[in-house]
Design a protein around this motif. Structure first.
Motif, PDB file in Angstrom:
ATOM      1  N   VAL B 253       0.826  -1.219   0.000  1.00 52.45           N
ATOM      2  CA  VAL B 253       0.000   0.000   0.000  1.00 52.45           C
ATOM      3  C   VAL B 253       0.863   1.274   0.000  1.00 52.45           C
ATOM      4  O   VAL B 253       0.736   2.103  -0.918  1.00 52.45           O
ATOM      5  CB  VAL B 253      -1.003  -0.010   1.183  1.00 52.45           C
ATOM      6  N   PRO B 254       1.760   1.461   0.966  1.00 49.44           N
ATOM      7  CA  PRO B 254       2.596   2.671   0.911  1.00 49.44           C
ATOM      8  C   PRO B 254       3.535   2.694  -0.295  1.00 49.44           C
ATOM      9  O   PRO B 254       3.897   3.774  -0.767  1.00 49.44           O
ATOM     10  CB  PRO B 254       3.384   2.639   2.231  1.00 49.44           C
ATOM     11  N   THR B 255       3.908   1.511  -0.806  1.00 50.47           N
ATOM     12  CA  THR B 255       4.772   1.495  -1.992  1.00 50.47           C
ATOM     13  C   THR B 255       4.025   2.100  -3.178  1.00 50.47           C
ATOM     14  O   THR B 255       4.578   2.895  -3.953  1.00 50.47           O
ATOM     15  CB  THR B 255       5.224   0.053  -2.312  1.00 50.47           C
ATOM     16  N   VAL B 275      -6.212  -3.985  -5.516  1.00 46.79           N
ATOM     17  CA  VAL B 275      -5.265  -5.004  -5.048  1.00 46.79           C
ATOM     18  C   VAL B 275      -4.649  -4.559  -3.721  1.00 46.79           C
ATOM     19  O   VAL B 275      -4.524  -5.343  -2.773  1.00 46.79           O
ATOM     20  CB  VAL B 275      -4.151  -5.233  -6.090  1.00 46.79           C
ATOM     21  N   ALA B 276      -4.259  -3.296  -3.667  1.00 47.39           N
ATOM     22  CA  ALA B 276      -3.638  -2.770  -2.460  1.00 47.39           C
ATOM     23  C   ALA B 276      -4.618  -2.818  -1.288  1.00 47.39           C
ATOM     24  O   ALA B 276      -4.278  -3.281  -0.187  1.00 47.39           O
ATOM     25  CB  ALA B 276      -3.166  -1.333  -2.710  1.00 47.39           C
ATOM     26  N   TYR B 277      -5.830  -2.365  -1.523  1.00 46.79           N
ATOM     27  CA  TYR B 277      -6.810  -2.312  -0.426  1.00 46.79           C
ATOM     28  C   TYR B 277      -7.172  -3.706   0.067  1.00 46.79           C
ATOM     29  O   TYR B 277      -7.466  -3.911   1.246  1.00 46.79           O
ATOM     30  CB  TYR B 277      -8.073  -1.550  -0.855  1.00 46.79           C
ATOM     31  N   ARG B 278      -7.102  -4.692  -0.866  1.00 43.89           N
ATOM     32  CA  ARG B 278      -7.360  -6.086  -0.480  1.00 43.89           C
ATOM     33  C   ARG B 278      -6.403  -6.529   0.633  1.00 43.89           C
ATOM     34  O   ARG B 278      -6.773  -7.328   1.499  1.00 43.89           O
ATOM     35  CB  ARG B 278      -7.206  -6.982  -1.710  1.00 43.89           C
ATOM     36  N   GLN B 279      -5.183  -5.988   0.648  1.00 41.65           N
ATOM     37  CA  GLN B 279      -4.205  -6.381   1.663  1.00 41.65           C
ATOM     38  C   GLN B 279      -4.656  -5.930   3.050  1.00 41.65           C
ATOM     39  O   GLN B 279      -4.453  -6.619   4.056  1.00 41.65           O
ATOM     40  CB  GLN B 279      -2.806  -5.802   1.355  1.00 41.65           C
ATOM     41  N   ALA B 326      -1.328   5.471   4.488  1.00 43.67           N
ATOM     42  CA  ALA B 326      -1.160   5.565   3.037  1.00 43.67           C
ATOM     43  C   ALA B 326      -2.475   5.249   2.328  1.00 43.67           C
ATOM     44  O   ALA B 326      -2.855   5.915   1.356  1.00 43.67           O
ATOM     45  CB  ALA B 326      -0.060   4.602   2.571  1.00 43.67           C
ATOM     46  N   ALA B 327      -3.185   4.235   2.863  1.00 44.01           N
ATOM     47  CA  ALA B 327      -4.455   3.836   2.249  1.00 44.01           C
ATOM     48  C   ALA B 327      -5.441   5.000   2.265  1.00 44.01           C
ATOM     49  O   ALA B 327      -6.157   5.259   1.289  1.00 44.01           O
ATOM     50  CB  ALA B 327      -5.037   2.627   2.986  1.00 44.01           C
ATOM     51  N   LYS B 328      -5.452   5.702   3.385  1.00 45.67           N
ATOM     52  CA  LYS B 328      -6.394   6.823   3.502  1.00 45.67           C
ATOM     53  C   LYS B 328      -6.057   7.902   2.463  1.00 45.67           C
ATOM     54  O   LYS B 328      -6.941   8.469   1.807  1.00 45.67           O
ATOM     55  CB  LYS B 328      -6.333   7.400   4.915  1.00 45.67           C
ATOM     56  N   GLN B 329      -4.787   8.148   2.283  1.00 42.69           N
ATOM     57  CA  GLN B 329      -4.389   9.158   1.296  1.00 42.69           C
ATOM     58  C   GLN B 329      -4.787   8.745  -0.124  1.00 42.69           C
ATOM     59  O   GLN B 329      -5.200   9.560  -0.923  1.00 42.69           O
ATOM     60  CB  GLN B 329      -2.873   9.397   1.373  1.00 42.69           C
ATOM     61  N   ILE B 330      -4.642   7.446  -0.396  1.00 44.34           N
ATOM     62  CA  ILE B 330      -5.041   6.979  -1.723  1.00 44.34           C
ATOM     63  C   ILE B 330      -6.550   7.139  -1.909  1.00 44.34           C
ATOM     64  O   ILE B 330      -7.020   7.650  -2.934  1.00 44.34           O
ATOM     65  CB  ILE B 330      -4.622   5.504  -1.942  1.00 44.34           C
ATOM     66  N   ALA B 331      -7.310   6.712  -0.903  1.00 38.69           N
ATOM     67  CA  ALA B 331      -8.772   6.809  -1.005  1.00 38.69           C
ATOM     68  C   ALA B 331      -9.191   8.256  -1.226  1.00 38.69           C
ATOM     69  O   ALA B 331     -10.067   8.554  -2.048  1.00 38.69           O
ATOM     70  CB  ALA B 331      -9.425   6.225   0.249  1.00 38.69           C
ATOM     71  N   ALA B 340     -12.446   6.460   2.644  1.00 40.23           N
ATOM     72  CA  ALA B 340     -11.454   7.189   3.439  1.00 40.23           C
ATOM     73  C   ALA B 340     -11.923   7.329   4.882  1.00 40.23           C
ATOM     74  O   ALA B 340     -11.134   7.181   5.833  1.00 40.23           O
ATOM     75  CB  ALA B 340     -11.188   8.567   2.819  1.00 40.23           C
ATOM     76  N   ALA B 341     -13.192   7.562   5.053  1.00 37.06           N
ATOM     77  CA  ALA B 341     -13.748   7.702   6.409  1.00 37.06           C
ATOM     78  C   ALA B 341     -13.691   6.377   7.161  1.00 37.06           C
ATOM     79  O   ALA B 341     -13.367   6.323   8.356  1.00 37.06           O
ATOM     80  CB  ALA B 341     -15.194   8.215   6.326  1.00 37.06           C
ATOM     81  N   GLN B 342     -14.006   5.286   6.444  1.00 34.44           N
ATOM     82  CA  GLN B 342     -13.920   3.953   7.071  1.00 34.44           C
ATOM     83  C   GLN B 342     -12.500   3.664   7.545  1.00 34.44           C
ATOM     84  O   GLN B 342     -12.285   3.159   8.645  1.00 34.44           O
ATOM     85  CB  GLN B 342     -14.297   2.864   6.061  1.00 34.44           C
ATOM     86  N   ILE B 343     -11.541   3.985   6.664  1.00 31.25           N
ATOM     87  CA  ILE B 343     -10.137   3.738   6.997  1.00 31.25           C
ATOM     88  C   ILE B 343      -9.743   4.558   8.215  1.00 31.25           C
ATOM     89  O   ILE B 343      -9.076   4.087   9.138  1.00 31.25           O
ATOM     90  CB  ILE B 343      -9.234   4.053   5.787  1.00 31.25           C
TER      91      ILE B 343
END
Lengths: 487, 487
Positions: B253-255, B275-279, B326-331, B340-343
């Motif tokens: 995810v951060p990569t 794919v990233a969020y699946r992790q 990182a996931a939140k930033q992507i969302a 993003a709110a869920q994360i």
């Protein structure tokens, strides 16, 4: 060394195209982990190029497989400790490789040629995540002999049939770009081997172009003084070895004569005759005024046999006489009657000297050197040289205390010929049965460089692992059986 | 394993053409007889293909030369006894070959790729009639990094300049068809290494196509449930390793986010985001109701550091939080505000749990596992995960009796980042000087897989001979110095 470009061009023109045949080994238990090994049996002696088809079982390979490959002509070689071999023949001849296989599946084509029946794979290093799987092992066997050209040897005698088959295979596997001495080691053209191979070739594969090529190779690269070298290197290009031996140089003469007798190729005979006759001229310098060849302490001045105790003087005298006989026949064929007469006179003088100085009337055998050594070799060459026609000298010598016996199949070849030449065909056949049959009984697929019936694993090189178990000078039975013992 | 053909095709499209450069070793005393050896120094660390030009002195070679070749990244490797290495990393990784050279002169082109500076030749077997002569040794060095793309690091500080140069060379030599972890060993794409290489790449060679390719490779071959594998094999074809680790899968995810930040490539970001969020979804299953990641005894469930004594629970919690950021930033970037709110909510819960259950108020540090182990790693990941912004937890942990320290440059990288994130730039720089500068002082040409300043030759594998001395996860200084310490 000097090169004769014309001769070398002729030799090149007769370079054979090798026949190729693919042979597969049966692969059964074939999954190997770290430290495991597997012996593949190709069921026959082969000379050729090996391809392995490798795959894996388990997880995706995460490290290379590091594999040792050992090729053996006899299975017994695997029991020898390679690390501890320290003989004087270079261990670089041992047929072994260590390879890394980085990806799977992998087709591994080994670039070097091997002479072998058995291939042992040992996993020196592999990851625990997978196991090596040997899917297939193939050899593209090469030879310039054509199997279709070989007529069966007609006999009801199964032992002789076996001996002939093994001898033919020995010759077959030595027939490559040239008549090699041994396809494992030394892989080159020696005059001593060539002469015996050419004789066997006449009775078997009849590739006279290959004999012609080899004669031109020897003639095309000689010492500065014209002396024929003991051996010719063919790779990377034709070059004579810087070794010459009294008998080997001379034996070029009967080799040329035998070739002419088999082919009637007068062009080659007349073209190479000056080179051949030069060997006699050079050898003549080694004689003293009484007509005796001077003895020498120089190791290897004359080959005769692989025996460091053997005194070579009398054998050298006999070899000279043997070669003079061939020289005289060539001179007569080429209608040089004056030269033929000179050779005849020379022959008579050297023969008389042998009879006068080398025969020990009390012992009834020929002796050699200042210590009057008794050896089988001396008697053999006195017979082949026409000094004696009495087989009893062979038997008397054998019965002498401290007699120097025979070591190589090369020497045994000449012993068998001496028996035949003195009318002892039965004894000759018994020798073939005992000596070459002895190797057959040991499971030979091809005949060996060395064989001592009393100690089958003896090696003068300090280890059997460097021995050549398919060696040209051991192909004699294919010549003798087919020439003298057909039904 | 499942394959996503579209992703793999994208990866294939970005497969780089390698740059090639020929480097010669100085060859001085170069005539070798049986048993002799020669060490060639190529003066720099190289990854590539070696060609030897060999000839001879003396008589015409009458036997092959049997030669051992050993490649070493550090000269010290030659002092290790290869035979006695019995560690758990396969000895098949040791860069050594045994070859036979049958004819001379000979150009020996070795087919395998090596990572090395030094090449030792040892004559294992040769005839006494000639000596091996090493005429020339060349390496065709390969890398997908373009030297011309590397801007100099502006500093007056010679130590930092040296450290940067070594770090850049480390990255350079690991940049091949993919970002390899180590060009000697394991020669493949690991997510842990990739992330650090991608960060350094942004500050140096800027080959973002290669980062993109690697992201698509991970996304293109995953476990059945969609989990990103810890590593990807690229030969003979793309295939995920059957190993997955909690932290490594998440670090995809951060990569991906770092890549987007560096390039603005929204296409890749949106295509790989599922794919990233699946992790994250998969990792969530590892948490208990209280929001704590469940500890595990399974060896390697979470990597964190090469340390079998290290308890990974707290580091895993921190890694998850770090990746959620990182996931939140992507969302947000992809304008999925709901996600993003869920994360954000998930993050808050897990962060609270960490503070509540993992912080030992008495000791003033985070602890890990049922034995409440104190380690540097736990503090580092609590900082990187945003649970703490207090550098004192690092120092307190280090001062704790029995603290579990750091082993790998990979862990040191995160430690340096944690110091920077808590405003301790001077301490971070001192760490770079002490740790990577320590390797430089040991004569490193490239930075190592492992380095313990107190025991520079330590190896967890049972022998330094299998260690990788050019290892991607050690390229940190190229990132830190150029990003945070420019003049």
């Amino acid at each position: 060394m000097i090169r004769n470009a014309q001769f070398l061009n002729t030799a090149e023109a007769f370079k054979p195209i090798l026949n190729r045949r693919t042979v597969s080994a049966q692969v059964q238990k074939n999954t190997l982990k770290d430290g495991d090994s597997l012996v593949l049996d190709f069921q026959e002696h082969l000379v050729g190029f090996v391809t392995l088809s490798l795959s894996f079982e388990g997880s995706h390979p995460d490290a290379p497989a590091w594999i040792e490959l050992q090729f053996a002509e006899r299975k017994q070689e695997f029991s020898e400790d390679v690390q501890s071999y320290n003989g004087w023949v270079s261990k670089s001849w041992i047929q072994q490789e260590r390879i890394h296989v980085d990806t799977f599946p992998s087709i591994v084509k080994l670039s070097r040629r091997y002479a072998f029946r058995y291939l042992k794979l040992t996993v020196l290093g592999i990851s625990s995540k997978y196991r090596l799987k040997v899917e297939e092992a193939q050899c593209e066997a090469v030879s310039s002999a054509n199997d279709a050209d070989l007529k069966p040897y007609q006999t009801q005698d199964r032992e002789l049939s076996t001996i002939d088959r093994i001898a033919c295979r020995t010759l077959h596997d030595c027939m490559q770009d040239v008549f090699e001495d041994g396809p494992k080691r030394d892989r080159r053209l020696w005059i001593g081997d060539l002469r015996l191979q050419a004789l066997a070739n006449t009775q078997t594969y009849r590739r006279f172009d290959l004999v012609r090529r080899c004669l031109y190779l020897f003639a095309g690269s000689t010492f500065e003084n014209g002396q024929i070298s003991a051996a010719i290197f063919t790779e990377p290009e034709i070059e004579a070895d810087d070794t010459a031996m009294f008998d080997y140089s001379l034996l070029f003469v009967p080799t040329l004569w035998d070739y002419y007798e088999a082919t009637g190729d007068r062009e080659t005979l007349s073209e190479l005759w000056p080179v051949a006759y030069r060997q006699i001229g050079l050898a003549r310098d080694a004689f003293d005024a009484s007509g005796l060849v001077r003895d020498s302490n120089v190791l290897g001045w004359c080959f005769t046999d692989w025996n460091l105790q053997l005194n070579k003087q009398t054998s050298a005298q006999g070899t000279y006489l043997y070669c003079l006989k061939a020289a005289k026949q060539i001179a007569e064929t080429l209608e040089d009657t004056k030269l033929a007469a000179q050779i005849e006179a020379d022959y008579a003088q050297k023969r008389d000297a042998a009879l006068r100085y080398l025969f020990d009337a009390k012992k009834g055998v020929f002796v050699s050197g200042k210590d009057r050594q008794v050896s089988v070799a001396s008697q053999v060459w006195m017979i082949l040289g026409g000094v004696s026609d009495d087989a009893q000298i062979l038997f008397r010598a054998k019965d002498t205390d401290g007699v120097i016996g025979m070591v190589t199949p090369y020497m045994y070849h000449h012993y068998v010929q001496a028996l035949i030449d003195t009318g002892r065909r039965e004894d000759a056949l018994n020798t073939l049965r005992a000596y070459w049959g002895g190797m057959a009984n040991e499971g030979a697929d091809t005949f060996w460089e060395l064989y001592n019936p009393e100690n089958p694993n003896e090696s003068p090189y300090g280890g059997t692992i460097v021995l050549s178990y398919c060696h040209a000078w051991s192909c004699a039975p294919a010549y003798f059986l087919r020439k003298y013992y057909t039904e």
